[in-house]
Design a protein around this motif. Structure first.
Motif, PDB file in Angstrom:
ATOM      1  N   THR A   1       0.834  -1.198   0.000  1.00 48.58           N
ATOM      2  CA  THR A   1       0.000   0.000   0.000  1.00 48.58           C
ATOM      3  C   THR A   1       0.874   1.255   0.000  1.00 48.58           C
ATOM      4  O   THR A   1       0.359   2.359  -0.039  1.00 48.58           O
ATOM      5  N   ASP A   2       2.200   1.061   0.053  1.00 44.61           N
ATOM      6  CA  ASP A   2       3.104   2.222   0.132  1.00 44.61           C
ATOM      7  C   ASP A   2       2.864   3.250  -0.970  1.00 44.61           C
ATOM      8  O   ASP A   2       2.961   4.450  -0.706  1.00 44.61           O
ATOM      9  N   PRO A   3       2.610   2.833  -2.223  1.00 42.01           N
ATOM     10  CA  PRO A   3       2.445   3.853  -3.277  1.00 42.01           C
ATOM     11  C   PRO A   3       1.112   4.591  -3.207  1.00 42.01           C
ATOM     12  O   PRO A   3       0.815   5.387  -4.091  1.00 42.01           O
ATOM     13  N   GLY A   4       0.301   4.300  -2.207  1.00 43.08           N
ATOM     14  CA  GLY A   4      -0.946   5.041  -2.042  1.00 43.08           C
ATOM     15  C   GLY A   4      -2.142   4.305  -2.595  1.00 43.08           C
ATOM     16  O   GLY A   4      -2.028   3.222  -3.176  1.00 43.08           O
ATOM     17  N   PRO A   5      -3.333   4.887  -2.408  1.00 46.01           N
ATOM     18  CA  PRO A   5      -4.588   4.191  -2.691  1.00 46.01           C
ATOM     19  C   PRO A   5      -4.983   4.174  -4.171  1.00 46.01           C
ATOM     20  O   PRO A   5      -5.931   3.495  -4.545  1.00 46.01           O
TER      21      PRO A   5
ATOM     22  N   GLU B   1       8.864  -0.685   8.196  1.00 49.01           N
ATOM     23  CA  GLU B   1       7.436  -0.965   7.979  1.00 49.01           C
ATOM     24  C   GLU B   1       6.682  -1.428   9.208  1.00 49.01           C
ATOM     25  O   GLU B   1       5.709  -2.162   9.095  1.00 49.01           O
ATOM     26  N   GLN B   2       7.126  -1.082  10.400  1.00 51.21           N
ATOM     27  CA  GLN B   2       6.345  -1.421  11.583  1.00 51.21           C
ATOM     28  C   GLN B   2       6.685  -0.406  12.654  1.00 51.21           C
ATOM     29  O   GLN B   2       7.820   0.050  12.744  1.00 51.21           O
TER      30      GLN B   2
ATOM     31  N   ARG C   1     -11.959  10.363  -4.847  1.00 49.72           N
ATOM     32  CA  ARG C   1     -11.966  11.745  -4.365  1.00 49.72           C
ATOM     33  C   ARG C   1     -11.923  12.776  -5.490  1.00 49.72           C
ATOM     34  O   ARG C   1     -11.800  13.963  -5.237  1.00 49.72           O
TER      35      ARG C   1
ATOM     36  N   ARG D   1      -7.263  14.648 -10.952  1.00 52.92           N
ATOM     37  CA  ARG D   1      -6.169  15.593 -10.716  1.00 52.92           C
ATOM     38  C   ARG D   1      -5.567  16.074 -12.021  1.00 52.92           C
ATOM     39  O   ARG D   1      -5.469  15.322 -13.008  1.00 52.92           O
TER      40      ARG D   1
ATOM     41  N   VAL E   1       7.753  20.171   1.266  1.00 45.94           N
ATOM     42  CA  VAL E   1       7.949  18.829   1.823  1.00 45.94           C
ATOM     43  C   VAL E   1       7.613  18.760   3.311  1.00 45.94           C
ATOM     44  O   VAL E   1       6.928  17.837   3.755  1.00 45.94           O
TER      45      VAL E   1
ATOM     46  N   VAL F   1      -7.576  19.300  -7.879  1.00 46.16           N
ATOM     47  CA  VAL F   1      -8.406  18.099  -7.794  1.00 46.16           C
ATOM     48  C   VAL F   1      -9.862  18.556  -7.868  1.00 46.16           C
ATOM     49  O   VAL F   1     -10.281  19.430  -7.107  1.00 46.16           O
TER      50      VAL F   1
ATOM     51  N   VAL G   1      -8.032  10.357  -8.334  1.00 46.98           N
ATOM     52  CA  VAL G   1      -7.411  10.483  -7.019  1.00 46.98           C
ATOM     53  C   VAL G   1      -8.278   9.718  -6.023  1.00 46.98           C
ATOM     54  O   VAL G   1      -9.506   9.843  -6.038  1.00 46.98           O
ATOM     55  N   TYR G   2      -7.627   8.943  -5.181  1.00 48.84           N
ATOM     56  CA  TYR G   2      -8.341   8.150  -4.186  1.00 48.84           C
ATOM     57  C   TYR G   2      -7.795   8.431  -2.795  1.00 48.84           C
ATOM     58  O   TYR G   2      -6.763   9.073  -2.626  1.00 48.84           O
ATOM     59  N   GLU G   3      -8.513   7.916  -1.841  1.00 49.17           N
ATOM     60  CA  GLU G   3      -8.062   7.966  -0.451  1.00 49.17           C
ATOM     61  C   GLU G   3      -8.405   6.614   0.159  1.00 49.17           C
ATOM     62  O   GLU G   3      -9.400   6.006  -0.225  1.00 49.17           O
ATOM     63  N   PHE G   4      -7.567   6.143   1.102  1.00 48.46           N
ATOM     64  CA  PHE G   4      -7.922   4.891   1.777  1.00 48.46           C
ATOM     65  C   PHE G   4      -9.161   5.133   2.637  1.00 48.46           C
ATOM     66  O   PHE G   4      -9.058   5.536   3.791  1.00 48.46           O
TER      67      PHE G   4
END
Lengths: 458, 76
Positions: A41-45, A253-254, A305, A308, A360, A382, A429-432
């Motif tokens: 899931t690192d690259p996003g939703p 990752e934890q 969402r 973009r 950033v 967006v 564009v999405y969101e979890f």
């Protein structure tokens, strides 16, 4: 003492690549299975929502093309986790398509067990109304209606469905979204390896040779397990594991370096020991599983969402750089006015990301002093449709280019555009919207394997 | 990884290096900030909440890869 189990993690993520030499060397010895994790899931939703992979089909094809024939000819099961990246049905179908192409081209025929991870919307609704969902990793609580319009809800299943798939005798197991570690722990746990050791080894293995030095998610890792220890070693002789490099993997990752959580429970590494084994291997002992009191699965789903569009430009003029706040304010007013006939201000988002100043880390740091010589500006819109987002960026770009500001001397334009066209449609564009734990006790949630034949009869 | 145990201990026990100070610097809820010492490797893991969900419209660091600053510039 039971015989040792030996397996290969092909690489850190299917499609990231691995050295052919690593596979060849690993095949010099016996292998119980070959596993490879495909998901993150690192690259996003976006990838879950859109049904697309974050690595390209040609990358996946390359990684599978080298391993498929040797695995089949030697009778070594191949386990692919979180196929297609996000592991929902379209991602799994994409991976199956690649396997079918390879089977045809290489003249192969095999049985594959496919385990889908997609969740039934009715079951999700029931879980929400029964209070079975709790936020995971800082996600907000789900409100009534929070499941509406969710794309591709999936569960990250654990070892059991993979074990059921292996018991079918399939030569290839293709999993939908599953726990990365489950891909590598399923077989050892089925064959009597203590769960704590099997899952700790799997957690390291799922990243390929990331635990070696030089680190490489784009290379393979060999794992050997016995009843009271496991050993990791990269087959590629240019890499080696050290006790520090392997222990350090648990920082990744934890949240807590001393433990991590899987559907099976909490894997406790406080008493773990890491010792060198030969020149390039490390042996780990002492990791234990504290079984989960309440069985849970992590769920993921993407909420749409909008769409973009972006434009990218640079600023060099120090007066313009100093006036960026005023330029942005002027552009916002101009854009709002221009779109007012067809788009309300609350229905779109416009961002000005100022690279070199504060894009950033934002307000976590004071602005740089003195200001930088150049600033990169990304204008990001967006909006509900791609056409509207494209229109917003077009208006924002032309306004920003010509926006007046106090002290302005040069009027040729405020922005240096590196490209023509200067604007880019960036898609959905999405969101979890769903990133929650599901308490599963009493729910009918079997992730049953479906056995199919890939390739045609000779 | 800290170069030696003395440096590790000095940072870990510094009155400047606290959950409250981290929360203030990152505009975060102190209840969502954690300091996790990892003595085995003379390393300290800091857990910070995301200001925006990964990849959502308001996010500006999808992998959260560059959020070790301002912490990285702190003097202890």
């Amino acid at each position: 003492m039971s015989a040792a189990i030996r397996y290969l993690s092909l690489c850190g993520l299917l499609g990231y690549g691995y050295a052919e030499e690593s596979l060849r060397r690993a095949l010099d010895g016996p292998l119980d299975f070959i596993g490879v994790d495909g998901g993150s899931t690192d690259p996003g939703p976006y990838y879950l929502g859109s049904g697309k992979g974050f690595v390209k089909p040609l990358q996946v094809r390359r990684d599978l093309s080298l391993v498929l024939r040797p695995a089949l000819s030697r009778g070594i099961p191949l386990i692919i986790g979180s196929a297609g990246g996000s592991g929902a049905r379209p991602h799994v179908e994409s991976t199956l398509g690649i396997l079918r192409d390879l089977a045809r081209e290489q003249g192969l025929r095999f049985r594959a067990a496919v385990v889908y991870a997609d969740l039934d919307p009715g079951l999700l609704q029931r879980a929400l109304s029964e209070g079975r969902l709790s936020p995971c990793g800082g996600a907000p609580p789900l409100l009534p209606g929070g499941l509406d319009g969710l794309r591709h809800p999936v569960a990250q299943f654990g070892t059991e469905p993979i074990q059921a798939a292996l018991r079918t005798g399939a030569e290839v197991v293709v999993c939908g979204r599953c726990c990365d570690a489950a891909v590598f722990a399923a077989w050892p746990m089925m064959h009597g390896i203590p769960a704590g050791l099997a899952l700790h080894a799997a957690k390291i293995a799922e990243c390929g040779a990331l635990c070696a030095r030089p680190a490489g998610a784009n290379d393979s890792l060999l794992v050997t397990l016995g009843p009271d220890s496991f050993t990791v070693e990269p087959p590629n002789p240019v890499r080696r594991c050290t006790p520090e490099s392997v222990a350090a993997h648990s920082l990744y990752e934890q949240p807590d370096p001393e433990c991590f959580y899987e559907p099976e429970g909490r894997i406790d590494m406080r008493e773990s020991t890491f010792e060198p084994c030969g020149e390039r291997g490390v042996t780990v002992r002492g990791t234990v599983l504290v079984p989960a009191a309440e069985p849970t699965l992590k769920l993921e789903g993407a909420g749409f969402r909008g769409c973009r569009a972006i434009t990218v430009a640079g600023l060099r003029d120090p007066v313009a750089i100093a006036a960026l706040d005023a330029i942005e304010a002027g552009v916002r007013v101009a854009v709002a006015s221009a779109v007012s006939g067809f788009l309300a201000e609350g229905d779109y988002a416009l961002r000005f990301l100022r690279y070199g100043l504060d894009a950033v880390t934002g307000n976590h740091e004071p602005p740089p002093s003195p200001p930088p010589r150049e600033v990169g500006l990304l204008i990001d819109a967006v909006a509900p449709t791609q056409e509207l987002a494209d229109t917003l960026v077009s208006l924002a770009r032309s306004s920003a280019l010509h926006q007046a500001f106090p002290g302005r001397k040069a009027t040729a334009g405020n922005l240096a555009f590196p490209c023509s066209p200067s604007d880019f449609s960036a898609g959905e564009v999405y969101e979890f919207g769903l990133y929650h734990l599901l308490r599963t006790r009493g729910l009918d949630l079997a992730f049953e394997p479906e056995v199919i034949t890939i390739g045609s009869a000779p | 990884m800290f170069a030696d145990a003395a440096a590790y201990e000095r940072v870990l026990h510094s009155p400047r290096f606290t959950v409250e100070a981290l929360a203030a610097a990152y505009h975060a809820d102190p209840g969502a900030v954690a300091i996790k010492p990892f003595a085995r490797l003379r390393t300290i893991k800091v857990v910070l909440p995301r200001p925006a969900s990964s990849g959502s419209p308001a996010d500006c660091d999808v992998y959260g890869s560059q959020q070790h600053f301002p912490l990285g510039a702190w003097e202890i």
